[in-house]
Every structure is written in C-alpha cells, then in structure tokens.
Design a protein around this motif. Structure first.
Motif, PDB file in Angstrom:
ATOM      1  N   GLY A 298     -96.913  34.178 -59.183  1.00 48.98           N
ATOM      2  CA  GLY A 298     -98.254  33.754 -58.779  1.00 48.98           C
ATOM      3  C   GLY A 298     -98.582  32.524 -59.637  1.00 48.98           C
ATOM      4  N   PHE A 299     -98.210  32.865 -61.223  1.00 52.17           N
ATOM      5  CA  PHE A 299     -98.374  31.754 -62.177  1.00 52.17           C
ATOM      6  C   PHE A 299     -97.705  30.415 -61.485  1.00 52.17           C
ATOM      7  CE2 PHE A 299     -97.280  29.703 -66.146  1.00 52.17           C
ATOM      8  CZ  PHE A 299     -98.434  29.390 -66.838  1.00 52.17           C
ATOM      9  N   VAL A 300     -96.723  30.437 -61.165  1.00 54.39           N
ATOM     10  CA  VAL A 300     -95.947  29.000 -60.828  1.00 54.39           C
ATOM     11  C   VAL A 300     -96.911  28.608 -59.691  1.00 54.39           C
ATOM     12  CG1 VAL A 300     -94.031  28.119 -59.667  1.00 54.39           C
ATOM     13  CG2 VAL A 300     -93.917  29.799 -61.701  1.00 54.39           C
ATOM     14  N   VAL A 301     -97.384  29.173 -58.790  1.00 56.60           N
ATOM     15  CA  VAL A 301     -98.114  28.699 -57.598  1.00 56.60           C
ATOM     16  C   VAL A 301     -99.362  28.109 -58.079  1.00 56.60           C
ATOM     17  CG1 VAL A 301     -99.198  29.509 -55.308  1.00 56.60           C
ATOM     18  CG2 VAL A 301     -96.878  30.121 -55.745  1.00 56.60           C
ATOM     19  N   VAL A 302    -100.089  28.880 -58.805  1.00 58.76           N
ATOM     20  CA  VAL A 302    -101.303  28.158 -59.439  1.00 58.76           C
ATOM     21  C   VAL A 302    -101.130  27.069 -60.182  1.00 58.76           C
ATOM     22  CG1 VAL A 302    -103.016  28.802 -60.950  1.00 58.76           C
ATOM     23  CG2 VAL A 302    -102.334  30.590 -59.255  1.00 58.76           C
TER      24      VAL A 302
ATOM     25  N   LEU B  80     -98.513  24.898 -59.781  1.00 57.65           N
ATOM     26  CA  LEU B  80     -98.573  23.768 -58.880  1.00 57.65           C
ATOM     27  C   LEU B  80     -99.692  23.233 -58.067  1.00 57.65           C
ATOM     28  CD1 LEU B  80     -95.082  24.763 -57.366  1.00 57.65           C
ATOM     29  CD2 LEU B  80     -95.494  23.005 -58.841  1.00 57.65           C
ATOM     30  N   LEU B  81    -100.689  24.319 -57.632  1.00 57.98           N
ATOM     31  CA  LEU B  81    -101.868  23.792 -57.099  1.00 57.98           C
ATOM     32  C   LEU B  81    -102.810  23.110 -57.832  1.00 57.98           C
ATOM     33  CD1 LEU B  81    -102.517  26.897 -55.215  1.00 57.98           C
ATOM     34  CD2 LEU B  81    -102.040  24.951 -54.202  1.00 57.98           C
ATOM     35  N   LEU B  82    -102.547  23.351 -59.432  1.00 60.65           N
ATOM     36  CA  LEU B  82    -103.524  22.715 -60.113  1.00 60.65           C
ATOM     37  C   LEU B  82    -102.914  21.075 -60.502  1.00 60.65           C
ATOM     38  CD1 LEU B  82    -105.790  22.680 -62.521  1.00 60.65           C
ATOM     39  CD2 LEU B  82    -104.042  23.376 -63.861  1.00 60.65           C
ATOM     40  N   LEU B  83    -101.606  21.101 -60.513  1.00 64.99           N
ATOM     41  CA  LEU B  83    -100.985  19.753 -60.508  1.00 64.99           C
ATOM     42  C   LEU B  83    -101.269  18.901 -59.430  1.00 64.99           C
ATOM     43  CD1 LEU B  83     -97.599  20.419 -62.245  1.00 64.99           C
ATOM     44  CD2 LEU B  83     -99.335  19.394 -63.295  1.00 64.99           C
ATOM     45  N   LEU B  84    -101.136  19.536 -58.371  1.00 67.80           N
ATOM     46  CA  LEU B  84    -101.659  18.634 -56.801  1.00 67.80           C
ATOM     47  C   LEU B  84    -103.294  18.378 -56.912  1.00 67.80           C
ATOM     48  CD1 LEU B  84     -99.651  20.765 -54.118  1.00 67.80           C
ATOM     49  CD2 LEU B  84     -99.321  18.386 -54.972  1.00 67.80           C
ATOM     50  N   ALA B  85    -104.013  19.266 -57.414  1.00 67.88           N
ATOM     51  CA  ALA B  85    -105.487  18.858 -57.322  1.00 67.88           C
ATOM     52  C   ALA B  85    -105.659  17.572 -58.529  1.00 67.88           C
ATOM     53  CB  ALA B  85    -106.273  20.238 -57.765  1.00 67.88           C
ATOM     54  N   LEU B  86    -104.976  17.808 -59.634  1.00 71.10           N
ATOM     55  CA  LEU B  86    -105.048  16.690 -60.370  1.00 71.10           C
ATOM     56  C   LEU B  86    -104.684  15.224 -60.082  1.00 71.10           C
ATOM     57  CD1 LEU B  86    -104.038  18.585 -63.859  1.00 71.10           C
ATOM     58  CD2 LEU B  86    -106.296  17.653 -63.258  1.00 71.10           C
ATOM     59  N   MET B  87    -103.498  15.396 -59.149  1.00 73.68           N
ATOM     60  CA  MET B  87    -102.890  14.172 -58.695  1.00 73.68           C
ATOM     61  C   MET B  87    -104.205  13.575 -57.742  1.00 73.68           C
ATOM     62  SD  MET B  87     -99.049  14.810 -58.381  1.00 73.68           S
ATOM     63  CE  MET B  87     -98.961  15.264 -56.612  1.00 73.68           C
ATOM     64  N   LEU B  88    -104.586  14.507 -56.709  1.00 73.85           N
ATOM     65  CA  LEU B  88    -105.585  14.118 -55.904  1.00 73.85           C
ATOM     66  C   LEU B  88    -106.857  13.346 -56.816  1.00 73.85           C
ATOM     67  CD1 LEU B  88    -106.518  13.958 -52.931  1.00 73.85           C
ATOM     68  CD2 LEU B  88    -107.423  16.322 -53.462  1.00 73.85           C
ATOM     69  N   PHE B  89    -107.300  14.098 -57.686  1.00 76.06           N
ATOM     70  CA  PHE B  89    -108.459  13.571 -58.525  1.00 76.06           C
ATOM     71  C   PHE B  89    -108.203  12.083 -59.060  1.00 76.06           C
ATOM     72  CE2 PHE B  89    -110.546  13.248 -62.703  1.00 76.06           C
ATOM     73  CZ  PHE B  89    -111.778  13.267 -62.274  1.00 76.06           C
ATOM     74  N   GLY B  90    -106.862  12.034 -59.527  1.00 79.58           N
ATOM     75  CA  GLY B  90    -106.291  10.882 -59.936  1.00 79.58           C
ATOM     76  C   GLY B  90    -106.618   9.646 -59.167  1.00 79.58           C
TER      77      GLY B  90
END
Length: 181
Positions: free
Chosen positions: A8-12, A14-24
């Motif tokens: 669960g920690f790894v999935v969260v 990864l989702l945070l990293l994807l959100a940051l890439m989209l924001f960037g």
C-alpha cells in the motif's frame, strides 16, 4: 512491517509521483501559454520539394536543448511526416493537428547529436531552427501582437533520409526569400 502495508505504501508513493509529474507538465504548459502559435497550413503550398517520414524527437527553446516546448502538440515524441514545399514545411505528427513552419520563419538547418531524452551517433539528428509565431509569416497578423509572441525554437528529427531533408530545406531557404542556410 507486513507485506500488504508495504505494498500500500509503494502504491501511494507511485500515485504521488504520477500526480507530481502531471502537475509539472501542466505548470510547463501554463508557463508557455504566451509562446507564439504555429501558422495555419495554407491551401496552396506551392511546389513540393520532398516528403520525409521519420521520428519527431522534440521541440525545445532555441539554444536550450533540455527545455521542451509543450504547445500545440509539439510536446511529445511521435512518428512524423515532413512535407517540404516552396512556402514552408508541413509537420504532421501522428495524433496531432498539422503544424506549418513558413519558409520565412526558418532560421537554420543543421545536424545535432543530442536533445532532451535522445542521444544518437554524431550528427544523427536533424535540427530545424525556426521562429514560432513569426509576424512576417502569419497572414493578416497584427504585427505588434505577433512580435510579442515570437519565440525561436529548435525542432529535432531522426530520419533515414536526413541528407535529402537538409537539401530540400536549403532549397526553400534560398528560393522565395534569398536567404541561405
């Protein structure tokens, strides 16, 4: 730590990293909203000097090969067809609207070895330098407004027929405008 909690920690994460890439990416598009827009493709292109298929690698701000331009479909690598005509270059990227580079907007054509995420053998990329939003290249453009929106950019292509593309581009440098590459 048990396995489901770690998963669960790894999935969260990864989702945070994807959100940051989209924001960037969205922030880049907002910063570049003031860049000029490519000219519309004219109905009459004039004599066709050649059509070339290959890979569109990137468009960057001129002289800054690590600063990708993200406007009007120029932000992603794609299969490309370049049609060189006496009035300019039509860039057809798979899945995007056509982009027109008027002959008057061309600055240079040369070879390059690297840009953003691509490194090839020496001279393996064709660099086409042009002015995005060139006032003298846009029909019926307000010269003052268009001058504010001009941005010099470099587009990079990987083609089998690179020498032929360079020859065709050099023909339109000299044909209508008297400039040389």
């Amino acid at each position: 730590m048990d396995r489901p909690l770690l998963m669960g920690f790894v999935v969260v994460l990864l989702l945070l990293l994807l959100a940051l890439m989209l924001f960037g990416w969205r922030a880049r598009k907002r910063r570049q909203a003031g860049l000029g827009q490519p000219a519309p493709v004219p109905e009459d292109l004039g004599a066709i000097r050649g059509t070339f298929d290959g890979l569109y690698v990137a468009t960057t701000l001129a002289g800054d090969p690590l600063n990708r331009v993200a406007v009007r479909g120029l932000g992603f690598r794609a299969r490309a067809r370049l049609t060189v005509a006496e009035t300019g270059v039509v860039l057809a990227l798979r899945g995007e609207p056509e982009v027109f580079i008027p002959a008057a907007a061309l600055r240079e054509v040369t070879r390059a070895t690297w840009t953003i995420d691509r490194v090839v053998e020496p001279g393996g990329l064709v660099l086409v330098g042009w002015t995005l939003g060139a006032a003298d290249a846009l029909p019926h453009a307000d010269a003052g407004a268009a001058a504010d929106a001009q941005t010099t950019v470099d587009s990079y292509f990987r083609l089998e027929a690179a020498n032929e593309l360079i020859e065709a581009l050099n023909l339109i440098f000299t044909a209508p405008t008297g400039r040389t590459a």
